[in-house]
Design a protein around this motif. Structure first.
Motif, PDB file in Angstrom:
ATOM      1  N   UNK A   1      25.404  44.121  36.410  1.00 39.92           N
ATOM      2  CA  UNK A   1      26.642  43.900  37.134  1.00 39.92           C
ATOM      3  C   UNK A   1      27.484  42.926  36.333  1.00 39.92           C
ATOM      4  N   UNK A   2      28.762  43.223  36.219  1.00 39.50           N
ATOM      5  CA  UNK A   2      29.705  42.359  35.506  1.00 39.50           C
ATOM      6  C   UNK A   2      30.860  42.053  36.446  1.00 39.50           C
ATOM      7  N   UNK A   3      31.202  40.777  36.585  1.00 40.72           N
ATOM      8  CA  UNK A   3      32.252  40.400  37.527  1.00 40.72           C
ATOM      9  C   UNK A   3      33.349  39.616  36.812  1.00 40.72           C
ATOM     10  N   UNK A   4      34.470  39.464  37.501  1.00 40.48           N
ATOM     11  CA  UNK A   4      35.632  38.772  36.964  1.00 40.48           C
ATOM     12  C   UNK A   4      35.386  37.258  36.951  1.00 40.48           C
ATOM     13  N   UNK A   5      34.605  36.816  36.003  1.00 40.09           N
ATOM     14  CA  UNK A   5      34.255  35.411  35.859  1.00 40.09           C
ATOM     15  C   UNK A   5      34.051  35.122  34.378  1.00 40.09           C
ATOM     16  N   UNK A   6      34.104  33.857  34.009  1.00 38.05           N
ATOM     17  CA  UNK A   6      34.016  33.393  32.622  1.00 38.05           C
ATOM     18  C   UNK A   6      32.777  33.961  31.920  1.00 38.05           C
ATOM     19  N   UNK A   7      32.996  34.662  30.805  1.00 41.11           N
ATOM     20  CA  UNK A   7      31.898  35.315  30.095  1.00 41.11           C
ATOM     21  C   UNK A   7      30.908  34.320  29.496  1.00 41.11           C
TER      22      UNK A   7
ATOM     23  N   UNK B   1      32.969  44.570  38.897  1.00 38.56           N
ATOM     24  CA  UNK B   1      33.719  44.145  40.089  1.00 38.56           C
ATOM     25  C   UNK B   1      34.786  43.146  39.696  1.00 38.56           C
ATOM     26  N   UNK B   2      36.018  43.414  40.108  1.00 38.35           N
ATOM     27  CA  UNK B   2      37.146  42.539  39.793  1.00 38.35           C
ATOM     28  C   UNK B   2      38.320  42.954  40.678  1.00 38.35           C
ATOM     29  N   UNK B   3      39.444  42.304  40.491  1.00 40.35           N
ATOM     30  CA  UNK B   3      40.646  42.690  41.229  1.00 40.35           C
ATOM     31  C   UNK B   3      41.068  44.093  40.806  1.00 40.35           C
ATOM     32  N   UNK B   4      41.589  44.858  41.774  1.00 40.86           N
ATOM     33  CA  UNK B   4      42.079  46.202  41.465  1.00 40.86           C
ATOM     34  C   UNK B   4      42.995  46.217  40.247  1.00 40.86           C
ATOM     35  N   UNK B   5      43.847  45.196  40.120  1.00 39.96           N
ATOM     36  CA  UNK B   5      44.856  45.190  39.060  1.00 39.96           C
ATOM     37  C   UNK B   5      44.247  45.112  37.670  1.00 39.96           C
ATOM     38  N   UNK B   6      43.023  44.589  37.550  1.00 37.86           N
ATOM     39  CA  UNK B   6      42.363  44.521  36.248  1.00 37.86           C
ATOM     40  C   UNK B   6      41.597  45.800  35.911  1.00 37.86           C
ATOM     41  N   UNK B   7      41.342  46.638  36.914  1.00 40.98           N
ATOM     42  CA  UNK B   7      40.464  47.789  36.722  1.00 40.98           C
ATOM     43  C   UNK B   7      41.193  49.127  36.797  1.00 40.98           C
TER      44      UNK B   7
END
Length: 403
Positions: free
Chosen positions: A60-66, A279-285
Motif C-alpha cells: 500500500x502506498x499513501x500520500x505521505x512523505x516517501x 491511496x491519495x486525494x482524487x486530484x493526484x490520482x
C-alpha cells in the motif's frame, strides 16, 4: 434514468471493484475527495484487507512523505521501533494522528508477524518531503545516497566528499524558510550552492545507475531500491527548491507539477514490486489535469495519476471516492440534479459504481458540478466519468474523533 443508474451500481467490496477492470492492475488507485476523515480511511483499510486476502496485493502506498514512510515499512516488516514512534515520525501532513492510519499500520504488522519476507506486506509513502508551506532540506536524501555509494564503490568515482555536501547544504533552516512559499526572494533554491548541489546530485544518481550490476550483487535489493529513492528525492527536492526561487507567472504551476512528477516517479518504482494499492486525494490520482485556485490565479498541471496512466496503460486503474454529506464540515445533502445527488437517492450507504457505464446512462450532457460549501471537499467532476474506472460512493461521513 434511475433504472440505468442502478444497473451501474454494486455493493461495496473488492470483488466489485475488480469486476470493473479488464485484468488485475499493477497499480490500483483509490482516491478520496477530502483528507482527514476516518470513515474514508476505514473504507480504504477494508478494501486493502480484501485486496490482500483475495487478490494478491502486497503493498500500500499513501500520500505521505516517501522518506518518512521508510520508518513505517521497517516497522511493519521487522517490528523495528514502536507503533507510537512510527505514527509520530513515519507520516507527513499530520496523518499519523488519525485512527484509521494507526489501525492500518497495526494490522499490517500483525499480518506480517512470522511470515517470510516474500509474503510480507509493504508500506510506502509516495509524496515528496513537501508541505503546502514549503519543502524539506535535501540533506537527508543527498547524504543517504552519498553514504550508500561511498560504502560500496571506489572513492575515486564519487563526484564529491561528504564534507563538500555538508558545506554546500549549510544550515537546514535556510532550505525550510516558510516565507519562501510566498516570497521567491526568500528561497535558497537558485543560489550558487544549490546549483552546485543539483549537479552533484545528478552525478551521484548517474553513478548509482552505472554501478547497478555491482551494487545488486554487493547489497540487498531493498537497499538498492532505497538508494534509488534517495536519488529521486534529492534531485526532485533540488528542482522544487529551484522553482520556489522563480519569479515568473508559471511559478506555482511548476511547483504543483513538480510535486506530482515526484509522486509519479515513486509510484512507478512501487509498481516494480508487484500489485500495489494506492491511496491519495482524487486530484493526484485522476487521469485528467488537476486544477487549483491559488492566490495569484488558477493553476493547471498533469496529476501523478495522469503521468502514471500514460506509461502503464491498463496496468493503472483509478477509482474515485465521492460522498453525500460531511455535516460536521457544513457539507449537507447534495442537490438532486448533481451527480452526488443522484447517487444520494440510492438506498446503499456505500456502493461501487461502474463510472463509464454511468456516463453512458447519463448521456452526452453530464449533471452540473456540485458546489462545495467547504473548501476542504472537492466534488467529483461528472465530465470525468468516462475516464474513471469506478466510483466508490459514501452516503454520509459522520464526525469521528481522529485520535
Amino acid at each position: 434514468m434511475a433504472t440505468h443508474i442502478k444497473d451501474a451500481v454494486q455493493s461495496f467490496e473488492a470483488a466489485a471493484v475488480m469486476r470493473l477492470l479488464p485484468a488485475r492492475p499493477r497499480l490500483l488507485a483509490l482516491g478520496e475527495p477530502t483528507h482527514g476523515e476516518d470513515t474514508l480511511l476505514e473504507l480504504r483499510n477494508e478494501l486493502f484487507r480484501q485486496l490482500v486476502e483475495r487478490e494478491g496485493y502486497r503493498t500500500i502506498a499513501i500520500e505521505s512523505d516517501c522518506m518518512m514512510g521508510l520508518l513505517v515499512d521497517d516497522y511493519v516488516t521487522s517490528g523495528s521501533g514502536s507503533l507510537d514512534e512510527v505514527m509520530e515520525y513515519g507520516f507527513s501532513h499530520g496523518w499519523g494522528a488519525y485512527a484509521g492510519n494507526r489501525e492500518l499500520v497495526g494490522w499490517m504488522r500483525a499480518h506480517n508477524d512470522g511470515r517470510p519476507a516474500s509474503e510480507q506486506l509493504r508500506f510506502a509513502g509516495f509524496d515528496g518531503p513537501l508541505e503546502i508551506t514549503g519543502a524539506a532540506s535535501p540533506r537527508q536524501a543527498l547524504t543517504a545516497l552519498h553514504g550508500y555509494l561511498a560504502a560500496r564503490v571506489d572513492a575515486d568515482l564519487l563526484p564529491c566528499t561528504a564534507e563538500t555536501l555538508d558545506r554546500l547544504l549549510g544550515a537546514d533552516d535556510r532550505w525550510t524558510e516558510p516565507a519562501a512559499m510566498m516570497d521567491p526572494a526568500q528561497s535558497v533554491g537558485q543560489s550558487a550552492d544549490a546549483g552546485q548541489l543539483r549537479l552533484l546530485a545528478d552525478d551521484l544518481v548517474a553513478l548509482l545507475d552505472a554501478q547497478t550490476p555491482h551494487l545488486l550483487t554487493a547489497t540487498a535489493r531493498d537497499d538498492w531500491d532505497r538508494a534509488r529513492l534517495y536519488g529521486r528525492t534529492a534531485t526532485g527536492l533540488l528542482r522544487y527548491h529551484h522553482w520556489m526561487a522563480d519569479t515568473s507567472p508559471a511559478r506555482m504551476t511548476r511547483l504543483c507539477a513538480q510535486r506530482d512528477l515526484m509522486m509519479s516517479h515513486n509510484l512507478l518504482a512501487v509498481a516494480t514490486r508487484g500489485p500495489a494499492f494506492i491511496h491519495a486525494h482524487n486530484s493526484h490520482l485522476q487521469r485528467e489535469k488537476s486544477t487549483m485556485q491559488m492566490w495569484q490565479g488558477p493553476v493547471q498541471w498533469w496529476s501523478a495519476g495522469a503521468l502514471v496512466s500514460a506509461q502503464l496503460g491498463d496496468e493503472y486503474a483509478f477509482v474515485a471516492t465521492t460522498l453525500g454529506t460531511i455535516r460536521h464540515r457544513g457539507v449537507d445533502a447534495p442537490p438532486p440534479d448533481t451527480l452526488e445527488g443522484l447517487l444520494y437517492a440510492l438506498p446503499d450507504d456505500r456502493c461501487v459504481i461502474d463510472a463509464p457505464r454511468l456516463a453512458a446512462a447519463l448521456g452526452e450532457t453530464p449533471p452540473p458540478l456540485r458546489e462545495s460549501s467547504w473548501f476542504g471537499y472537492a466534488p467529483f467532476d461528472p465530465a470525468h466519468l468516462a475516464d474513471t474506472d469506478g466510483i466508490v460512493f459514501v452516503k454520509d461521513v459522520p464526525d469521528v474523533p481522529h485520535s
